[in-house]
Design an enzyme around this catalytic site. Structure first.
Site, PDB file in Angstrom:
ATOM      1  N   HIS A  40     -10.759   0.516  -7.096  1.00 24.81           N
ATOM      2  CA  HIS A  40     -11.147   1.931  -7.096  1.00 24.81           C
ATOM      3  C   HIS A  40     -10.944   2.492  -5.688  1.00 24.81           C
ATOM      4  CE1 HIS A  40     -13.229   5.512  -8.413  1.00 24.81           C
ATOM      5  NE2 HIS A  40     -13.869   5.491  -7.261  1.00 24.81           N
ATOM      6  N   ASN A  76      -0.357  -1.249  -7.021  1.00 28.33           N
ATOM      7  CA  ASN A  76      -1.292  -2.382  -6.879  1.00 28.33           C
ATOM      8  C   ASN A  76      -0.810  -3.582  -7.687  1.00 28.33           C
ATOM      9  OD1 ASN A  76      -3.792  -1.859  -5.187  1.00 28.33           O
ATOM     10  ND2 ASN A  76      -3.585   0.062  -6.336  1.00 28.33           N
TER      11      ASN A  76
HETATM   12  C1  GRF Z   1      -5.025   3.434  -7.132  1.00 29.76           C
HETATM   13  O1  GRF Z   1      -5.432   4.327  -6.132  1.00 29.76           O
HETATM   14  C2  GRF Z   1      -6.205   2.712  -7.727  1.00 29.76           C
HETATM   15  O2  GRF Z   1      -7.227   2.483  -6.804  1.00 29.76           O
HETATM   16  C3  GRF Z   1      -6.680   3.686  -8.773  1.00 29.76           C
HETATM   17  O3  GRF Z   1      -5.505   4.236  -9.306  1.00 29.76           O
HETATM   18  C4  GRF Z   1      -4.462   4.160  -8.344  1.00 29.76           C
HETATM   19  C5  GRF Z   1      -3.360   3.388  -8.997  1.00 29.76           C
HETATM   20  O4  GRF Z   1      -2.213   3.317  -8.185  1.00 29.76           O
HETATM   21  N1  GRF Z   1      -7.515   3.014  -9.728  1.00 29.76           N
HETATM   22  P1  GRF Z   1      -1.078   2.291  -8.543  1.00 29.76           P
HETATM   23  O5  GRF Z   1      -0.672   2.571  -9.990  1.00 29.76           O
HETATM   24  O6  GRF Z   1      -1.614   0.918  -8.357  1.00 29.76           O
HETATM   25  O7  GRF Z   1       0.035   2.613  -7.592  1.00 29.76           O
END
Ligand code: GRF
Length: 217
Positions: free
Chosen positions: A112, A16
């Site tokens: 989330h 993300n």
């Molecule tokens: C994602 O699924 C986010 O929604 C959750 O943790 C995960 C993190 O993934 N809070 P990344 O580190 O962004 O790949």
């Protein structure tokens, strides 16, 4: 255009974070990612941030033991030193105390992997499958002291397919996450999305139908 200075907090993979960094490269994006902070020195996302030319900081939570506020005071110092205006949590696996959350109220976002208020907490994909959900999704929300409970800025709904495993469903949701997080950050950075009296207002109106269907019907 004055771009809002954004810090992203990670603990792991950072996909993300990468989506936000990539979106913020667009010249018309109203925010710039000035800092990535990880509480985990081994977080794979740190290398990606460095490769993208973004300043990184590691604040290992372990030396602080149970003193969450002491960890957060350090974090706050680093954010202030970098003149950060907005903070995006992106897979940041530390609970934040009211001390920190109140300092950033309305300027602190989280993503989330569920359609909140459904499936707060962890293992959301397995729980959605166990509940027989037909659709699932992701939510970007303003952070309030209570976990996964702040006002929703953007949501994406994805279908659950027959034969899905937690991993296949997680992959579909993750793609949606990468889509909505930059949209939500853009809205907040532009001042179009605001947290007012515990609600998310967009363009001055209460945000009633936040769900975006991915893929579109
Ligand atoms: C994602 O699924 C986010 O929604 C959750 O943790 C995960 C993190 O993934 N809070 P990344 O580190 O962004 O790949």
């Amino acid at each position: 255009m004055s771009r809002k200075r954004v810090a992203i907090l990670i603990s792991g993979r950072g996909s993300n974070m990468a989506a936000l960094i990539s979106a913020a490269r667009a010249p018309d994006f109203p925010a710039e990612i000035v800092l990535v902070v990880s509480n985990n020195p081994e977080a794979p996302g740190l290398a990606h941030a460095r490769d993208a030319g973004i300043a990184t900081a590691i604040i290992d939570h372990r030396p602080f033991g149970k003193d969450r506020e002491a960890f957060e005071r350090n974090l706050q110092g680093v954010l202030e030193a970098n003149r950060v205006e907005l903070v995006c949590l992106a897979g940041f696996m530390r609970m934040l105390t009211p001390w920190f959350v109140h300092r950033w109220l309305g300027r602190l976002l989280n993503i989330h992997p569920s359609l909140l208020p459904e499936f707060k907490g962890v293992d959301t994909h397995a729980r959605a499958l166990a509940a027989g959900a037909k659709t699932h999704g992701a939510t970007v929300h303003f952070v309030v002291p209570e976990m996964d409970s702040g006002p929703v800025i953007a949501q994406a709904r994805v279908p659950v397919h027959r034969g899905d495993t937690p991993d296949t469903l997680a992959a579909r949701v993750l793609e949606a996450e990468h889509h909505i997080y930059p949209i939500a950050l853009r809205y907040v950075a532009e001042g179009r999305a605001q947290m007012i009296d515990g609600r998310c207002m967009i363009d001055g109106k209460e945000h009633i139908e936040p769900v975006l269907l991915i893929p579109p019907p």
